[in-house]
Design a protein around this motif. Structure first.
Motif, PDB file in Angstrom:
ATOM      1  N   ASP A  31       0.838  -1.200   0.000  1.00 24.69           N
ATOM      2  CA  ASP A  31       0.000   0.000   0.000  1.00 24.69           C
ATOM      3  C   ASP A  31       0.874   1.252   0.000  1.00 24.69           C
ATOM      4  O   ASP A  31       0.647   2.187  -0.764  1.00 24.69           O
ATOM      5  CB  ASP A  31      -0.921   0.036   1.225  1.00 24.69           C
ATOM      6  N   TYR A  32       1.883   1.253   0.869  1.00 24.72           N
ATOM      7  CA  TYR A  32       2.777   2.403   0.967  1.00 24.72           C
ATOM      8  C   TYR A  32       3.572   2.600  -0.310  1.00 24.72           C
ATOM      9  O   TYR A  32       3.793   3.734  -0.743  1.00 24.72           O
ATOM     10  CB  TYR A  32       3.717   2.250   2.169  1.00 24.72           C
ATOM     11  N   GLU A  33       4.009   1.512  -0.926  1.00 20.69           N
ATOM     12  CA  GLU A  33       4.768   1.621  -2.168  1.00 20.69           C
ATOM     13  C   GLU A  33       3.943   2.265  -3.274  1.00 20.69           C
ATOM     14  O   GLU A  33       4.484   2.926  -4.152  1.00 20.69           O
ATOM     15  CB  GLU A  33       5.268   0.243  -2.605  1.00 20.69           C
ATOM     16  N   LEU A  34       2.633   2.111  -3.229  1.00 20.68           N
ATOM     17  CA  LEU A  34       1.773   2.707  -4.243  1.00 20.68           C
ATOM     18  C   LEU A  34       1.429   4.167  -3.950  1.00 20.68           C
ATOM     19  O   LEU A  34       1.387   4.989  -4.858  1.00 20.68           O
ATOM     20  CB  LEU A  34       0.487   1.889  -4.387  1.00 20.68           C
ATOM     21  N   SER A  64       5.793  -4.561   8.324  1.00 26.25           N
ATOM     22  CA  SER A  64       6.536  -3.862   7.272  1.00 26.25           C
ATOM     23  C   SER A  64       5.880  -2.533   6.907  1.00 26.25           C
ATOM     24  O   SER A  64       6.567  -1.555   6.613  1.00 26.25           O
ATOM     25  CB  SER A  64       6.703  -4.743   6.033  1.00 26.25           C
ATOM     26  N   ALA A  65       4.562  -2.456   6.966  1.00 24.43           N
ATOM     27  CA  ALA A  65       3.876  -1.185   6.701  1.00 24.43           C
ATOM     28  C   ALA A  65       4.142  -0.196   7.823  1.00 24.43           C
ATOM     29  O   ALA A  65       4.311   1.002   7.581  1.00 24.43           O
ATOM     30  CB  ALA A  65       2.377  -1.412   6.546  1.00 24.43           C
ATOM     31  N   GLY A  66       4.185  -0.672   9.062  1.00 26.86           N
ATOM     32  CA  GLY A  66       4.517   0.202  10.188  1.00 26.86           C
ATOM     33  C   GLY A  66       5.896   0.818  10.019  1.00 26.86           C
ATOM     34  O   GLY A  66       6.102   2.003  10.311  1.00 26.86           O
ATOM     35  N   TRP A  67       6.848   0.027   9.520  1.00 25.33           N
ATOM     36  CA  TRP A  67       8.194   0.549   9.272  1.00 25.33           C
ATOM     37  C   TRP A  67       8.165   1.595   8.157  1.00 25.33           C
ATOM     38  O   TRP A  67       8.803   2.647   8.263  1.00 25.33           O
ATOM     39  CB  TRP A  67       9.141  -0.596   8.925  1.00 25.33           C
ATOM     40  N   GLU A  68       7.412   1.347   7.096  1.00 28.10           N
ATOM     41  CA  GLU A  68       7.291   2.331   6.009  1.00 28.10           C
ATOM     42  C   GLU A  68       6.671   3.625   6.522  1.00 28.10           C
ATOM     43  O   GLU A  68       7.092   4.721   6.150  1.00 28.10           O
ATOM     44  CB  GLU A  68       6.462   1.754   4.857  1.00 28.10           C
ATOM     45  N   ASP A  69       5.685   3.501   7.389  1.00 32.11           N
ATOM     46  CA  ASP A  69       5.036   4.680   7.962  1.00 32.11           C
ATOM     47  C   ASP A  69       6.013   5.482   8.813  1.00 32.11           C
ATOM     48  O   ASP A  69       6.047   6.717   8.746  1.00 32.11           O
ATOM     49  CB  ASP A  69       3.823   4.256   8.790  1.00 32.11           C
ATOM     50  N   THR A  70       6.828   4.799   9.596  1.00 28.19           N
ATOM     51  CA  THR A  70       7.822   5.469  10.433  1.00 28.19           C
ATOM     52  C   THR A  70       8.850   6.194   9.568  1.00 28.19           C
ATOM     53  O   THR A  70       9.197   7.351   9.837  1.00 28.19           O
ATOM     54  CB  THR A  70       8.522   4.449  11.360  1.00 28.19           C
TER      55      THR A  70
END
Length: 124
Positions: A31-34, A64-70
Motif C-alpha cells: 500500500d505504501y509503495e503505491l 513492514s507497513a509500520g516501518w514504512e510509515d515510520t
C-alpha cells in the motif's frame, strides 16, 4: 488524482494542499509503495500539506507497513501542517496521541460523527 490500493483510497484536492486518505482493513508495505510516490509529488507541488486520515473498519498496519510509515514520518517530519484522524474506536483515538512526536504539525482526532468538523479543521 485518486489512487486506490486494497486498503487505501488517496485523493488530493485540486485547489489546496489537502490530501484525503480513506483507509480500511490492514495496511501493507505494498500500500505504501503505491501511495508514497503520489504523496511525495504533492509535497513537492505544495510544500507543506494537510492530511485527512479517515479510518473505517481499520485494523492497523502490518509490521513492514509500520516501518514504512515510520520512515515516511521522519522523512517528512516538517512537511505536514495538520493531520485530522477520523475514526470509530478508542484505539484510533489513541493514535492521535501516538502520532504527535512523529510530525511537527498539529494532530487532532475526530469521531466519524464529527467528520464535517474534521474537514473544516483540516482546511481552515
Amino acid at each position: 488524482m485518486p489512487v486506490t490500493t486494497h486498503s487505501i483510497d488517496f485523493e488530493a484536492s485540486t485547489t489546496d494542499n489537502v490530501i484525503h486518505l480513506k483507509v480500511s482493513g490492514k495496511l501493507t508495505k505494498e500500500d505504501y509503495e503505491l501511495f508514497i510516490p503520489e504523496l511525495e509529488q504533492w509535497i513537492e507541488r505544495h510544500g507543506k500539506i494537510r492530511i485527512l486520515f479517515e479510518m473505517s473498519d481499520f485494523h492497523g498496519w502490518s509490521v513492514s507497513a509500520g516501518w514504512e510509515d515510520t520512515k515516511l514520518a521522519f522523512k517528512h517530519f516538517s512537511d505536514i501542517e495538520r493531520i485530522a484522524l477520523v475514526g470509530e474506536t478508542a484505539w484510533e483515538h489513541g493514535m492521535a496521541i501516538f502520532c504527535k512526536p512523529f510530525t511537527a504539525g498539529s494532530v487532532k482526532y475526530f469521531d466519524h460523527s464529527q467528520r464535517d468538523e474534521a474537514m473544516r479543521w483540516i482546511t481552515g
